[in-house]
Design a protein around this motif. Structure first.
Motif, mmCIF file in Angstrom:
data_model
loop_
_atom_site.group_PDB
_atom_site.id
_atom_site.type_symbol
_atom_site.label_atom_id
_atom_site.label_comp_id
_atom_site.label_asym_id
_atom_site.label_seq_id
_atom_site.Cartn_x
_atom_site.Cartn_y
_atom_site.Cartn_z
ATOM 1 N N THR A 1 0.841 -1.183 0.000
ATOM 2 C CA THR A 1 0.000 0.000 0.000
ATOM 3 C C THR A 1 0.883 1.242 0.000
ATOM 4 O O THR A 1 2.091 1.148 0.233
ATOM 5 N N PRO A 2 0.296 2.427 -0.235
ATOM 6 C CA PRO A 2 1.103 3.652 -0.141
ATOM 7 C C PRO A 2 1.626 3.910 1.269
ATOM 8 O O PRO A 2 2.524 4.737 1.456
ATOM 9 N N TYR A 3 1.091 3.195 2.256
ATOM 10 C CA TYR A 3 1.462 3.421 3.646
ATOM 11 C C TYR A 3 2.372 2.331 4.199
ATOM 12 O O TYR A 3 2.647 2.291 5.405
ATOM 13 N N GLY A 4 2.828 1.441 3.345
ATOM 14 C CA GLY A 4 3.666 0.342 3.766
ATOM 15 C C GLY A 4 3.122 -0.976 3.265
ATOM 16 O O GLY A 4 2.184 -1.020 2.450
ATOM 17 N N SER B 1 7.422 -0.388 6.615
ATOM 18 C CA SER B 1 6.949 0.975 6.377
ATOM 19 C C SER B 1 7.502 1.513 5.066
ATOM 20 O O SER B 1 8.460 0.968 4.509
ATOM 21 N N PRO B 2 6.921 2.603 4.563
ATOM 22 C CA PRO B 2 7.571 3.309 3.457
ATOM 23 C C PRO B 2 8.883 3.922 3.938
ATOM 24 O O PRO B 2 9.183 3.937 5.130
#
Length: 373
Positions: A114-117, A171-172
């Motif tokens: 996801t964009p959040y990790g 995480s990102p």
């Protein structure tokens, strides 16, 4: 009419299958690694031995697998990896135990990105294990990342492995920093019902930080041993370790360094004594390693040295010291094929009391071939 309907149904099924196959990117890959190994062992309680053998996975574990991903849009994706270990010398499956046969014993995971990790589920390597996708500590701190053959850069760190029923959060990247968290509900086999500690579990927090040519890593992890009233002496305390390391690229040399402190961890003394009591394997103390990788016109050269200073967790009079050096040279014959040669030396000293001191010395020399596909 019926024939036309049947024809349309078959065509539609094939079309859907074709579209489904193209929707996800799937790849078959693998490594076949076979080497010849000379080993010499001497020790206080060991008869001198000299062996020459063919072994699988000397440089990299022989494996084959499937990996793939599907883009779900808006920064979301699903990926998977199914990886099998095998002996290239005899064709047997690896990563299996006496009561468990695994087809995908090296790694079997599915990941939601996801964009959040990302979050991954399945069987994976621990953050400090030197195994698989989420091996961050040894990848950053140990030039030989798990070692080669039997005694070339091996047995440096506390015992960690691939674990079943593992959840990994990643995480990102924020300003060069990436965070990790892992938890295994049961490290070996299916989880038993209930929340009781009926099997070993694992938990870890880690982070990497990259600043230019400098990479840093830190991990705090624990093996949460099962609570067994009949075996309370050994498994009463959970293993805890703190691991830190770094590498720095100085073209054409990259230097590595790592340190590890822990309590109630398992450490192997590879047969210095015939320890039927597992307490000989539970230790507190420090592990250190340093090394360098040289990019040469004739391939790459890795050099490593380590030192471990340990004492018994349940018997402080017991001391275990280990040190070793290793050298490995790899020469690429092509983009997919590498020939390698290496040599390593280790010395272990085990002291139970001042009157009982045991030593072991080991030498390994190897030459082999690795092909990736």
């Amino acid at each position: 009419m019926k024939k036309n309907l049947l024809s349309c149904a078959v065509t539609g099924a094939l079309l859907c299958g074709s579209l489904g196959a193209h929707a996800a990117d799937v790849e078959v890959y693998g490594i076949v690694d076979t080497g010849l190994v000379y080993e010499r062992l001497t020790g206080t309680l060991l008869p001198q031995s000299n062996t020459f053998s063919m072994e699988s996975g000397v440089n990299s574990g022989s494996r084959f697998g499937l990996r793939g991903s599907e883009d779900l849009g808006n920064g979301f994706a699903v990926s998977f990896r199914l990886e099998n270990g095998f002996g290239s010398d005899d064709g047997t499956l690896k990563q299996s135990s006496d009561d468990t046969t695994r087809l995908f014993g090296r790694e079997a995971r599915v990941t939601l990105e996801t964009p959040y990790g990302s979050v991954s589920f399945g069987r994976m390597g621990a953050l400090t294990s030197g195994c698989g996708t989420f091996d961050i500590f040894q990848a950053e701190a140990d030039v030989m990342d798990g070692g080669y053959a039997n005694h070339i850069g091996t047995q440096v760190w506390f015992e960690r492995d691939r674990y079943d029923n593992l959840v990994t959060l990643e995480s990102p990247v924020f300003a060069g920093v990436k965070l990790y968290a892992q938890y295994s509900f049961a490290t070996d086999g299916q989880e038993q019902a209930g929340n009781e500690r009926k099997q070993d579990r694992y938990a870890a927090l880690g982070a990497t930080w990259t600043v230019g040519d400098l990479s840093l890593v830190g991990v705090v992890d624990s093996v949460l041993y099962e609570h067994d009233a009949e075996d309370y002496i050994i498994k009463r305390r959970d293993a805890v370790a703190v691991s830190v390391g770094a590498n720095y690229a100085l073209d054409p040399v990259t230097v590595f360094a790592g340190a590890q402190w822990g309590r109630f961890n398992k450490s192997s003394h590879i047969g210095i004594v015939d320890a039927s009591d597992d307490s000989f394997m539970i230790v507190d103390g420090w592990n250190f390693a340093a090394g360098a990788r040289f990019d040469l016109p004739c391939g790459s050269l890795e050099t490593s040295v380590f030192y471990d200073d340990l004492k018994g967790s349940y018997s402080p009079v017991m001391k275990l010291e280990k040190w070793g050096v290793g050298v490995m040279h790899s020469y690429p014959l092509s983009k997919r094929t590498v020939v390698y040669t290496g040599v390593g030396y280790q010395q272990h000293r085990f002291e139970n009391t001042p009157a009982y001191v045991y030593r072991m010395k080991a030498i390994d020399a190897t030459v082999g071939l690795k092909h990736s596909f």
